[in-house]
Design a protein around this motif. Sequence first.
Motif, PDB file in Angstrom:
ATOM      1  N   ASP A  95      49.359  46.521  23.598  1.00 11.27           N
ATOM      2  CA  ASP A  95      50.327  47.014  24.580  1.00 11.27           C
ATOM      3  C   ASP A  95      50.511  45.970  25.681  1.00 11.27           C
ATOM      4  OD1 ASP A  95      47.892  47.230  25.802  1.00 11.27           O
ATOM      5  OD2 ASP A  95      48.110  49.331  26.377  1.00 11.27           O
ATOM      6  N   ALA A  96      51.391  46.276  26.637  1.00 11.03           N
ATOM      7  CA  ALA A  96      51.717  45.319  27.693  1.00 11.03           C
ATOM      8  C   ALA A  96      50.504  44.992  28.563  1.00 11.03           C
ATOM      9  CB  ALA A  96      52.853  45.863  28.550  1.00 11.03           C
ATOM     10  N   ALA A  97      49.652  45.979  28.820  1.00 14.01           N
ATOM     11  CA  ALA A  97      48.471  45.718  29.647  1.00 14.01           C
ATOM     12  C   ALA A  97      47.511  44.755  28.959  1.00 14.01           C
ATOM     13  CB  ALA A  97      47.765  47.033  29.966  1.00 14.01           C
ATOM     14  N   GLU A  98      47.312  44.940  27.667  1.00 20.95           N
ATOM     15  CA  GLU A  98      46.416  44.052  26.926  1.00 20.95           C
ATOM     16  C   GLU A  98      46.988  42.637  26.844  1.00 20.95           C
ATOM     17  OE1 GLU A  98      44.256  43.833  22.558  1.00 20.95           O
ATOM     18  OE2 GLU A  98      45.245  45.663  23.188  1.00 20.95           O
ATOM     19  N   LEU A  99      48.285  42.530  26.601  1.00 20.77           N
ATOM     20  CA  LEU A  99      48.913  41.208  26.566  1.00 20.77           C
ATOM     21  C   LEU A  99      48.914  40.566  27.948  1.00 20.77           C
ATOM     22  CD1 LEU A  99      51.907  41.847  24.148  1.00 20.77           C
ATOM     23  CD2 LEU A  99      49.721  40.774  23.639  1.00 20.77           C
ATOM     24  N   GLY A 100      48.982  41.385  28.993  1.00 21.39           N
ATOM     25  CA  GLY A 100      48.902  40.865  30.354  1.00 21.39           C
ATOM     26  C   GLY A 100      47.551  40.245  30.656  1.00 21.39           C
ATOM     27  N   ARG A 101      46.497  40.775  30.026  1.00 20.98           N
ATOM     28  CA  ARG A 101      45.168  40.166  30.195  1.00 20.98           C
ATOM     29  C   ARG A 101      45.102  38.821  29.478  1.00 20.98           C
ATOM     30  NH1 ARG A 101      43.535  45.512  29.551  1.00 20.98           N
ATOM     31  NH2 ARG A 101      43.090  45.203  27.345  1.00 20.98           N
ATOM     32  N   LEU A 102      45.803  38.703  28.345  1.00 19.24           N
ATOM     33  CA  LEU A 102      45.804  37.437  27.613  1.00 19.24           C
ATOM     34  C   LEU A 102      46.661  36.386  28.305  1.00 19.24           C
ATOM     35  CD1 LEU A 102      46.159  38.729  23.938  1.00 19.24           C
ATOM     36  CD2 LEU A 102      44.117  37.799  25.019  1.00 19.24           C
ATOM     37  N   ARG A 103      47.794  36.816  28.822  1.00 18.74           N
ATOM     38  CA  ARG A 103      48.708  35.919  29.519  1.00 18.74           C
ATOM     39  C   ARG A 103      49.068  36.524  30.869  1.00 18.74           C
ATOM     40  NH1 ARG A 103      52.116  32.738  26.428  1.00 18.74           N
ATOM     41  NH2 ARG A 103      51.015  31.039  25.495  1.00 18.74           N
ATOM     42  N   PRO A 104      48.611  35.952  31.971  1.00 20.82           N
ATOM     43  CA  PRO A 104      48.842  36.536  33.304  1.00 20.82           C
ATOM     44  C   PRO A 104      50.317  36.708  33.657  1.00 20.82           C
ATOM     45  CG  PRO A 104      47.171  34.832  33.412  1.00 20.82           C
ATOM     46  CD  PRO A 104      47.736  34.791  32.033  1.00 20.82           C
ATOM     47  N   GLU A 105      51.203  35.886  33.096  1.00 14.77           N
ATOM     48  CA  GLU A 105      52.617  36.009  33.448  1.00 14.77           C
ATOM     49  C   GLU A 105      53.253  37.292  32.917  1.00 14.77           C
ATOM     50  OE1 GLU A 105      52.605  33.200  29.801  1.00 14.77           O
ATOM     51  OE2 GLU A 105      51.417  33.447  31.611  1.00 14.77           O
ATOM     52  N   LEU A 106      52.504  38.037  32.085  1.00 11.92           N
ATOM     53  CA  LEU A 106      53.009  39.303  31.557  1.00 11.92           C
ATOM     54  C   LEU A 106      52.405  40.516  32.271  1.00 11.92           C
ATOM     55  CD1 LEU A 106      52.912  38.534  27.738  1.00 11.92           C
ATOM     56  CD2 LEU A 106      54.886  38.468  29.248  1.00 11.92           C
ATOM     57  N   SER A 107      51.627  40.293  33.308  1.00  8.00           N
ATOM     58  CA  SER A 107      50.941  41.416  33.960  1.00  8.00           C
ATOM     59  C   SER A 107      51.920  42.272  34.748  1.00  8.00           C
ATOM     60  CB  SER A 107      49.827  40.906  34.870  1.00  8.00           C
ATOM     61  OG  SER A 107      50.383  40.275  35.987  1.00  8.00           O
ATOM     62  N   GLN A 108      51.512  43.487  35.030  1.00  8.41           N
ATOM     63  CA  GLN A 108      52.342  44.433  35.775  1.00  8.41           C
ATOM     64  C   GLN A 108      52.624  43.929  37.193  1.00  8.41           C
ATOM     65  OE1 GLN A 108      53.771  47.298  34.884  1.00  8.41           O
ATOM     66  NE2 GLN A 108      53.033  47.265  32.776  1.00  8.41           N
ATOM     67  N   ALA A 109      51.740  43.114  37.751  1.00  8.88           N
ATOM     68  CA  ALA A 109      51.937  42.601  39.110  1.00  8.88           C
ATOM     69  C   ALA A 109      53.092  41.608  39.168  1.00  8.88           C
ATOM     70  CB  ALA A 109      50.660  41.938  39.609  1.00  8.88           C
TER      71      ALA A 109
END
Length: 176
Positions: A95-109
């Motif tokens: 999901d988006a949260a897991e991918l955000g951990r792999l790549r910071p540019e995809l994080s919710q912030a």
Amino acid sequence: MRPQRVVDLLAVVALVLLGLSAYLTWSIADPGSGRPVVNFNGYAVTRAPVTLALAGVVAVIVTKLAGTALRRVLAALVALMGVAAIAVALQVRPDAAELGRLRPELSQAVTDRVLLSTGPAPWLALAGGVALLAAGVIALLTAHRWRRPTLRYERDPAATPADQWKAIDAGEDPTI
């Protein structure tokens, strides 16, 4: 075609398909707002398909050296590895949260929403898992008909070490 050859062919096909799934796109994340699209290959998402493929091929190779009982156990393990590869291909969808951990540019912030889509790699992993499952089932069903390992290089258990040394002194090979 002999069952051994079919199992070998299916194991190689599974290795190729599961290996390809590690290098092809597994997930595609589009953060929007003009940011570049991020592709995740299978190895970044999960390492399970490659591990299962290598373990399955090693198990198929070991079946060549094993007796019928061990062959059946190894064939059952290969079938279970195929089931595990199928399960990974069907269930691993980051999901988006897991991918955000792999790549910071995809994080919710950083971004409000991330559009996710699936690449071709899970389908290859699914096909590789089916091939590995088929190899295990065929090996399990036909293990009793496979050629047995050769006894050519095993020595006579009745021969004593002294008899073997005498044979070597006489110029004979005691392993034949």
